[in-house]
Design a protein around this motif. Sequence first.
Motif, short mmCIF file in Angstrom:
data_model
loop_
_atom_site.label_atom_id
_atom_site.label_comp_id
_atom_site.label_asym_id
_atom_site.label_seq_id
_atom_site.Cartn_x
_atom_site.Cartn_y
_atom_site.Cartn_z
N TYR A 120 10.16 -3.05 0.97
CA TYR A 120 9.14 -4.05 1.32
C TYR A 120 8.52 -4.65 0.06
CZ TYR A 120 5.33 -0.74 0.34
OH TYR A 120 4.47 0.12 -0.28
N ILE A 121 8.75 -3.97 -1.08
CA ILE A 121 8.46 -4.57 -2.39
C ILE A 121 9.86 -4.84 -2.97
CG2 ILE A 121 7.46 -4.21 -4.69
CD1 ILE A 121 5.59 -2.09 -3.31
N SER A 175 2.44 11.33 -3.38
CA SER A 175 3.72 10.61 -3.46
C SER A 175 3.48 9.14 -3.78
CB SER A 175 4.41 10.70 -2.10
OG SER A 175 3.59 10.08 -1.12
N GLY A 176 4.56 8.48 -4.20
CA GLY A 176 4.53 7.03 -4.40
C GLY A 176 5.83 6.43 -3.92
N VAL A 177 5.79 5.17 -3.45
CA VAL A 177 7.02 4.58 -2.93
C VAL A 177 8.03 4.22 -4.02
CG1 VAL A 177 6.17 3.74 -0.69
CG2 VAL A 177 5.93 2.29 -2.73
N GLN A 237 3.28 3.58 -8.41
CA GLN A 237 2.87 3.27 -7.03
C GLN A 237 1.65 4.10 -6.60
OE1 GLN A 237 3.69 0.62 -5.56
NE2 GLN A 237 5.28 -0.02 -6.98
N SER A 238 1.74 4.72 -5.43
CA SER A 238 0.53 5.35 -4.87
C SER A 238 0.05 6.58 -5.64
CB SER A 238 0.76 5.75 -3.42
OG SER A 238 0.68 4.62 -2.60
N ASN A 258 -4.12 2.93 1.31
CA ASN A 258 -4.36 1.63 0.67
C ASN A 258 -5.79 1.10 0.82
OD1 ASN A 258 -1.70 2.01 0.13
ND2 ASN A 258 -1.00 0.01 0.87
N TYR A 277 -5.41 -3.37 -8.18
CA TYR A 277 -4.71 -2.27 -7.50
C TYR A 277 -3.19 -2.47 -7.57
CZ TYR A 277 -2.47 0.01 -3.54
OH TYR A 277 -1.59 0.71 -2.76
N GLU A 310 5.46 -7.32 -6.26
CA GLU A 310 4.50 -6.87 -5.25
C GLU A 310 3.38 -7.90 -5.07
OE1 GLU A 310 3.14 -2.81 -5.39
OE2 GLU A 310 1.85 -3.11 -3.64
N LYS A 359 -3.23 6.20 -7.25
CA LYS A 359 -4.50 6.29 -6.50
C LYS A 359 -5.30 7.53 -6.89
CE LYS A 359 -2.46 3.95 -2.46
NZ LYS A 359 -1.66 4.18 -1.24
O1 DON Z 1 0.31 -0.76 -1.80
C1 DON Z 1 1.49 -0.43 -1.61
O2 DON Z 1 2.02 -0.58 -0.52
C2 DON Z 1 2.25 0.17 -2.77
N1 DON Z 1 1.87 -0.45 -4.00
C3 DON Z 1 2.00 1.63 -2.86
C4 DON Z 1 2.30 2.40 -1.59
C5 DON Z 1 2.78 3.77 -1.82
O3 DON Z 1 3.22 4.14 -2.88
C6 DON Z 1 2.80 4.66 -0.65
N2 DON Z 1 3.36 5.95 -1.04
N3 DON Z 1 4.06 6.76 -0.65
#
Ligand code: DON
Length: 341
Positions: A53-54, A288-290, A89-90, A145, A220, A189, A93
């Motif tokens: 989605y990115i 985790s991060g995407v 990515q996440s 988010n 962000y 993104e 946070k």
């Molecule tokens: O805001 C977003 O959708 C992405 N930049 C980060 C989301 C993300 O990493 C969720 N993690 N598992």
Amino acid sequence: MKTNHRSTAAFLLTLCVFVAPALQAQTPAAIDAALKAAHTKYNDLAEGANADYIPALAKVDSRIYGIALVTVDGKVYTTGDITSEVSIQSISKVFTMALVMEESGPEAIKGRIGVDATGMRFNSIVAVEFAEKALGGPEINPLVNPGAITATSMVKGGSRGEIWNKILACYSDFAGRPLSVNQEVFKSEAETNQRNQAIGSLMYAYGFIKEEPARATDIYTEQCAVSVNTKDLAVMAATLANGGRNPVTGKQCLKSEYVPNVLAVMATAGLYDDSGKWLYATGLPAKSGVGGGIIAVSPGKFGIAVISPPLDAAGNSVKAQKAITDISNALGGNPYASKAR
Ligand code: DON
């Protein structure tokens, strides 16, 4: 003199009884073996898919697979691909939450955003509506988010540049080296994050974000594009395992007394709607991060990180979850585990 000998003996005995079992499971050979076993076991696993989605994330090499573990005394263990970088990515946070705590204290996070798991997807708008309409207030957390964009809006600074420099400096201190942004991921993104822009506006409409929601969403988005390798992530995790002091550089990045607050939110919400399953398997606060990274913290012992881009349906790296679970369980990393006496 005799008393000295006696107290030395007592000290050594205490060390053997209480400290040795914990360390025993974490000898360098045991750590190396655990990392290598997990790398070999899951290297050919073909489950999951890169986030798409990115758009820029879909292009990342899905074979990247690196594991790093850093102990609280600063020893670094690695295996697999530890030079390739992905976007944080996440996972970012966690460190923006830490920065807000450092500047404004943990009550600011609890009071403005909340510290409760939503049980919903990381970009759920229903979660915001539910918190606002059914729960009536700040009942989400800084790792989804809406809470994360709000946390970014809470970093103090007179200009975008000042706020951004603080965020990047904070992440770099945790990693122990100057980090930078993957501009391709940031641009990709920024061009496709209309949902996050909507979330930022909603958080502003409900009064969680006090000013400039578009700026908060943009910063962000940039923080999510910070580029990291597996070792960077493991050092960041190890800093949280070590009372907020980077065990490699010695820099205190977060007040020790705030670390349990950060870890508590990671434990309850770090893997989103799968946080319970994760905690059940490992007992480890994690995030985790995407981009494919996961960090996990064994307090007082080690920080661990794995990068592998293919994700499961909840948005968590498949291989990273499996590898960290095996390694931590092999090394006695679960903070809830105790032996019956
Ligand atoms: O805001 C977003 O959708 C992405 N930049 C980060 C989301 C993300 O990493 C969720 N993690 N598992």
